[in-house]
Structure formats: C-alpha cells, structure tokens
Design a protein around this motif. Structure first.
Motif, PDB file in Angstrom:
ATOM      1  N   THR A 277      38.684  20.619  62.145  1.00 56.10           N
ATOM      2  CA  THR A 277      38.794  20.292  63.568  1.00 56.10           C
ATOM      3  C   THR A 277      39.158  21.505  64.423  1.00 56.10           C
ATOM      4  OG1 THR A 277      39.508  18.045  62.997  1.00 56.10           O
ATOM      5  CG2 THR A 277      39.944  18.798  65.241  1.00 56.10           C
ATOM      6  N   VAL A 278      40.009  22.373  63.900  1.00 63.99           N
ATOM      7  CA  VAL A 278      40.488  23.529  64.664  1.00 63.99           C
ATOM      8  C   VAL A 278      39.358  24.380  65.245  1.00 63.99           C
ATOM      9  CG1 VAL A 278      41.657  25.768  64.440  1.00 63.99           C
ATOM     10  CG2 VAL A 278      42.759  23.686  63.607  1.00 63.99           C
ATOM     11  N   PRO A 279      38.280  24.691  64.473  1.00 65.43           N
ATOM     12  CA  PRO A 279      37.199  25.514  65.039  1.00 65.43           C
ATOM     13  C   PRO A 279      36.576  24.899  66.291  1.00 65.43           C
ATOM     14  CG  PRO A 279      36.966  25.364  62.676  1.00 65.43           C
ATOM     15  CD  PRO A 279      38.033  24.389  63.048  1.00 65.43           C
ATOM     16  N   THR A 280      36.437  23.580  66.294  1.00 67.45           N
ATOM     17  CA  THR A 280      35.847  22.897  67.449  1.00 67.45           C
ATOM     18  C   THR A 280      36.765  22.977  68.663  1.00 67.45           C
ATOM     19  OG1 THR A 280      34.727  21.339  65.965  1.00 67.45           O
ATOM     20  CG2 THR A 280      34.923  20.706  68.278  1.00 67.45           C
ATOM     21  N   VAL A 281      38.046  22.776  68.441  1.00 65.93           N
ATOM     22  CA  VAL A 281      39.013  22.774  69.538  1.00 65.93           C
ATOM     23  C   VAL A 281      39.192  24.168  70.134  1.00 65.93           C
ATOM     24  CG1 VAL A 281      41.422  22.333  70.172  1.00 65.93           C
ATOM     25  CG2 VAL A 281      40.231  20.787  68.594  1.00 65.93           C
ATOM     26  N   PHE A 282      39.232  25.189  69.268  1.00 68.40           N
ATOM     27  CA  PHE A 282      39.524  26.546  69.732  1.00 68.40           C
ATOM     28  C   PHE A 282      38.275  27.425  69.843  1.00 68.40           C
ATOM     29  CE2 PHE A 282      43.553  25.026  68.134  1.00 68.40           C
ATOM     30  CZ  PHE A 282      44.468  25.525  69.051  1.00 68.40           C
ATOM     31  N   GLY A 283      37.117  26.855  69.558  1.00 70.37           N
ATOM     32  CA  GLY A 283      35.880  27.605  69.690  1.00 70.37           C
ATOM     33  C   GLY A 283      35.731  28.739  68.696  1.00 70.37           C
TER      34      GLY A 283
ATOM     35  N   PRO B  81      39.345  33.062  59.485  1.00 73.57           N
ATOM     36  CA  PRO B  81      40.665  32.826  58.899  1.00 73.57           C
ATOM     37  C   PRO B  81      41.687  32.265  59.887  1.00 73.57           C
ATOM     38  CG  PRO B  81      39.808  34.940  58.185  1.00 73.57           C
ATOM     39  CD  PRO B  81      38.889  34.435  59.258  1.00 73.57           C
ATOM     40  N   LEU B  82      41.458  32.485  61.188  1.00 70.33           N
ATOM     41  CA  LEU B  82      42.375  31.952  62.194  1.00 70.33           C
ATOM     42  C   LEU B  82      42.460  30.427  62.150  1.00 70.33           C
ATOM     43  CD1 LEU B  82      41.765  34.154  65.377  1.00 70.33           C
ATOM     44  CD2 LEU B  82      43.830  34.039  63.967  1.00 70.33           C
ATOM     45  N   ASN B  83      41.411  29.792  61.634  1.00 69.27           N
ATOM     46  CA  ASN B  83      41.437  28.334  61.498  1.00 69.27           C
ATOM     47  C   ASN B  83      42.609  27.904  60.618  1.00 69.27           C
ATOM     48  OD1 ASN B  83      39.096  28.040  63.024  1.00 69.27           O
ATOM     49  ND2 ASN B  83      37.777  28.267  61.244  1.00 69.27           N
ATOM     50  N   VAL B  84      42.765  28.578  59.498  1.00 72.74           N
ATOM     51  CA  VAL B  84      43.851  28.259  58.576  1.00 72.74           C
ATOM     52  C   VAL B  84      45.193  28.641  59.181  1.00 72.74           C
ATOM     53  CG1 VAL B  84      44.863  28.773  56.319  1.00 72.74           C
ATOM     54  CG2 VAL B  84      42.395  28.446  56.526  1.00 72.74           C
ATOM     55  N   VAL B  85      45.252  29.796  59.844  1.00 67.52           N
ATOM     56  CA  VAL B  85      46.497  30.246  60.466  1.00 67.52           C
ATOM     57  C   VAL B  85      46.967  29.233  61.511  1.00 67.52           C
ATOM     58  CG1 VAL B  85      47.542  31.999  61.946  1.00 67.52           C
ATOM     59  CG2 VAL B  85      46.066  32.697  60.052  1.00 67.52           C
TER      60      VAL B  85
END
Length: 230
Positions: free
Chosen positions: A68-74, A80-84
């Motif tokens: 979900t994070v990639p969609t929210v934060f583009g 790797p920022l997705n995991v962070v």
C-alpha cells in the motif's frame, strides 16, 4: 551452515541492507514517539485516542502495508523506502504507547521533589522523567528492534533486499541450506542487537547499579543521579 560459510561476503552485504531497513525506522519511531508520548502522558483522552490509533496501525498486515505504501507515497514498488516507511509506522505505533508507560514507572515522589525544587515541566521531563524511564523504555526499544529485524525479511516477497532474500531464492531453487542460512543470520542479528541495546540501557542508567539501600529510594539522590555530576 556450510553454505553460510562459503557465501559469507554475500550474506554480509545482505546484512548491511537488512540493518538499514530495520534500524532507520526504529530511529524515526523514537524521534516521533518520545515527544508525542511525553506530551500525551497526562492527557487521558488524548492518550487513549493515540493508543487506539497506534493499536489499529500495528494490526495492519506487514505485506499489505508494504504494497500500500508505494501507492500512497508515489514510490516504486521496489523502492526500499517502502519498507522504511512501513516499519517506521509500526515502530512509532509501538513506541508511542511505550513512552507514556515508561514515564509512568518514574516514582511520584521523585516528580514531586523535582517540582518542589523549581523544575519547569519541560526541564523535569528532559532531565528527570525521561532519564529515569530509560530502563522500561529500553525494554520496549529492544522489542521493536527485534520485531523490525524480523519483519524486514517480509520485504523480500515484494523484491526488496535484506536477509529475507535468502528465503525467497532458497525456496525458488529448492535449496534448504540457503533458507537455513537466512534463518541463522536473522536470529543471530536479532540476538546481537538485543544484547547491544541491553548494554546501552545499562550504560545510560548507572544509578541502577550504584544506588543502594536508602539512596536508591531517596528522591533527592535519584534526582542527582539522573542529572549526573554537576
């Protein structure tokens, strides 16, 4: 075990990535949770609301959050920022509950003594309450650190590196030795950092080792120990 020895340099490279993905979120969580947890401690309705939100955030499955994070934060799905970001959410959710609980462990007579000695609320929080809350807080930080080290391996499912890569590649190759190497490396890493944080907690709280008898419970002496030498 033989595979781990033969591919030690490769495992070390994965370990560096794993540490980055696990420890950066822990630091972010501390930076966010300490001031927030300190601020909400004595505001019952705000503390309850924050605790509820944190509990809900922590119940979100890690894999679902990674996706979900990639969609929210583009971000790219392989960033790797997705995991962070995901683990920072988990870390903050755990620590924002732990900070008020750690502060609750500070003896009331010590707080009263600090107030009577003219400490402002901010000075009292920074120089008395937080230092004396370190033993309880460190215990919670150890839990978060070990949890992060474990959860980073889930990121390998979506293609993000770390020691979890040994699981996915070992499974794809049907090579149990590689999978076992990943398990050994992650468990070892978790144990090492748990021990390091324990030592850090001991170093930061010398009064828990030197205070004896009445000195350990005397509010004035506790205040002096918490602040350190003049």
């Amino acid at each position: 075990m033989r595979w781990l020895i033969d591919n030690f340099s490769y495992v070390v490279d994965l370990t560096k990535t794993h540490l980055y993905l696990a420890l950066v979120p822990l630091l972010i969580g501390l930076v966010l949770a300490v001031p927030v947890g300190t601020a909400i401690r004595n505001v019952p309705w705000l503390r309850k609301t924050t605790t509820t939100i944190a509990s809900v955030a922590f119940t979100i499955p890690s894999l679902a959050l990674f996706v979900t994070v990639p969609t929210v934060f583009g971000l790219s799905i392989l960033d790797p920022l997705n995991v962070v970001i995901a683990l920072a959410i988990y870390s903050t959710a755990l620590l924002v509950r732990a900070v008020p609980e750690a502060l609750d462990s500070v003896p009331a007579d010590v707080i009263d003594s600090a107030t009577a000695m003219g400490y402002t609320p901010l000075r009292r929080a920074l120089t008395v309450e937080l230092p004396l809350a370190i033993p309880v807080l460190i215990s919670n930080i150890r839990v978060v650190a070990v949890t992060n080290i474990s959860l980073v391996s889930v990121g390998s499912v979506i293609g993000i590196g770390g020691l979890g890569e040994l699981f996915t590649k070992g499974y794809q190759r049907d090579y149990p030795d590689q999978i076992m190497a990943g398990i050994i490396a992650i468990v070892f890493l978790a144990l090492v950092f748990d021990a390091l944080l324990y030592v850090v907690g001991r170093v930061l709280t010398p009064w828990t080792r030197t205070a004896k008898g009445r000195r350990a419970t005397d509010p004035v002496n506790v205040l002096r120990d918490a602040e350190g030498p003049a």
